[in-house]
Scaffold this active site. Sequence first.
Site, PDB file in Angstrom:
ATOM      1  N   ASP A   6       0.787  -1.252  -0.098  1.00  0.00           N
ATOM      2  CA  ASP A   6       0.193  -0.119  -0.018  1.00  0.00           C
ATOM      3  C   ASP A   6       0.701   1.283  -0.112  1.00  0.00           C
ATOM      4  OD1 ASP A   6      -1.808   1.990   0.524  1.00  0.00           O
ATOM      5  OD2 ASP A   6      -2.848   0.891   2.021  1.00  0.00           O
TER       6      ASP A   6
ATOM      7  N   ASN B 208       2.104   5.970 -11.132  1.00  0.00           N
ATOM      8  CA  ASN B 208       0.652   5.868 -11.557  1.00  0.00           C
ATOM      9  C   ASN B 208      -0.246   5.867 -10.481  1.00  0.00           C
ATOM     10  OD1 ASN B 208      -1.520   5.199 -13.523  1.00  0.00           O
ATOM     11  ND2 ASN B 208      -1.220   3.451 -12.520  1.00  0.00           N
TER      12      ASN B 208
ATOM     13  N   TYR C 176      -8.633  16.427  -5.118  1.00  0.00           N
ATOM     14  CA  TYR C 176      -8.084  15.823  -6.084  1.00  0.00           C
ATOM     15  C   TYR C 176      -7.092  16.837  -7.065  1.00  0.00           C
ATOM     16  CZ  TYR C 176      -7.518  12.670 -10.301  1.00  0.00           C
ATOM     17  OH  TYR C 176      -7.158  11.755 -11.061  1.00  0.00           O
TER      18      TYR C 176
ATOM     19  N   LYS D 264      -2.959  16.910  -7.929  1.00  0.00           N
ATOM     20  CA  LYS D 264      -2.382  16.636  -9.197  1.00  0.00           C
ATOM     21  C   LYS D 264      -1.421  18.087  -9.552  1.00  0.00           C
ATOM     22  CE  LYS D 264      -3.672  12.448 -10.149  1.00  0.00           C
ATOM     23  NZ  LYS D 264      -2.768  11.436  -9.990  1.00  0.00           N
TER      24      LYS D 264
END
Length: 256
Positions: free
Chosen positions: A62, A89, A155, A159
């Site tokens: 994890d 990724n 999110y 990013k």
Amino acid sequence: MRLANTFAVVTGGSDGIGCAIAEAFAREGADLCLVARNPGKLADAAARLAANGTRVVTVAADLGQPDGLERAAAEIGGFGRAVHTLVNNAGTATFVPYLEADRAQYEHSVALNVTAPFFLTQALVPLMPAEGGAVINISSYFAGKMLPGRPSSLYSLTKGALNSLTKAMAYELAPRGIRVNAIAPGTVDTELRRRTIAAMPEDDQRAMAELVKRLYPLGRIGKAGDLGGIAVFLASPEATWTTGAVFAIDGGLTIT
Ligand SMILES: NC(=O)c1ccc[n+]([C@@H]2O[C@H](COP(=O)([O-])OP(=O)(O)OC[C@H]3O[C@@H](n4cnc5c(N)ncnc54)[C@H](OP(=O)(O)O)[C@@H]3O)[C@@H](O)[C@H]2O)c1
């Protein structure tokens, strides 16, 4: 074969975009290490790749947990291979209104989407060959584009941080010949997206389908395989003068 005699580590390589990138790398002759949590899914993905003659190892960890991250780095080192390519990724997408986001959601998003690429890359750089290597971070259009009905503060911040980290790492690692780039996909039809959509009320799901039709100049969302070509290019010698770039691979979404 553009990646023959190379070893590539792909986090989240057992499913979705990571799996498609692993398949594209395998077609170009790379040996692979897939990292994800679920050992069964890892074994299935590895078996599919090995059936076509690819040499694959797996690490079940994890990456959102400090001990998982450390163990993954140690296990990858234990394979005794030079790492030519690292694809960061594995990621999580949590869509909750900014005013409702709690500390646990914040910490989980940052841990997997930012902390894991930061420290896994740091741990694997010493394993990259003297002539250099390639790091590919999987970002998202949400770093810079917001959509109605998709409260993306958690999110988007991760990013956006990953894009900044890509440029800073590219700068600092350039003297070692290590190139660091990011791919920012538009919406891709994967399990992650299907789960996110399924969690939305039905009206929002219908509105989302309409929105996709309006937003994508090329008329559709992506397939995981749409990301394979750019990832192979960035890992290959064809990209020797490419670093610190964020590639929008999104059917034109971010030009609208
Ligand atoms: N799908 C999209 O529309 C889209 C668009 C733009 C960007 N992205 C980005 O693309 C990346 C991949 O997304 P995806 O849609 O392909 O996801 P996905 O289909 O859900 O696959 C995620 C992969 O990551 C692994 N993973 C998840 N959590 C993990 C953890 N804590 N530690 C280690 N591995 C973990 C999963 O395996 P296990 O569950 O077994 O751990 C799986 O292999 C993410 O960074 C995402 O933000 C996706």
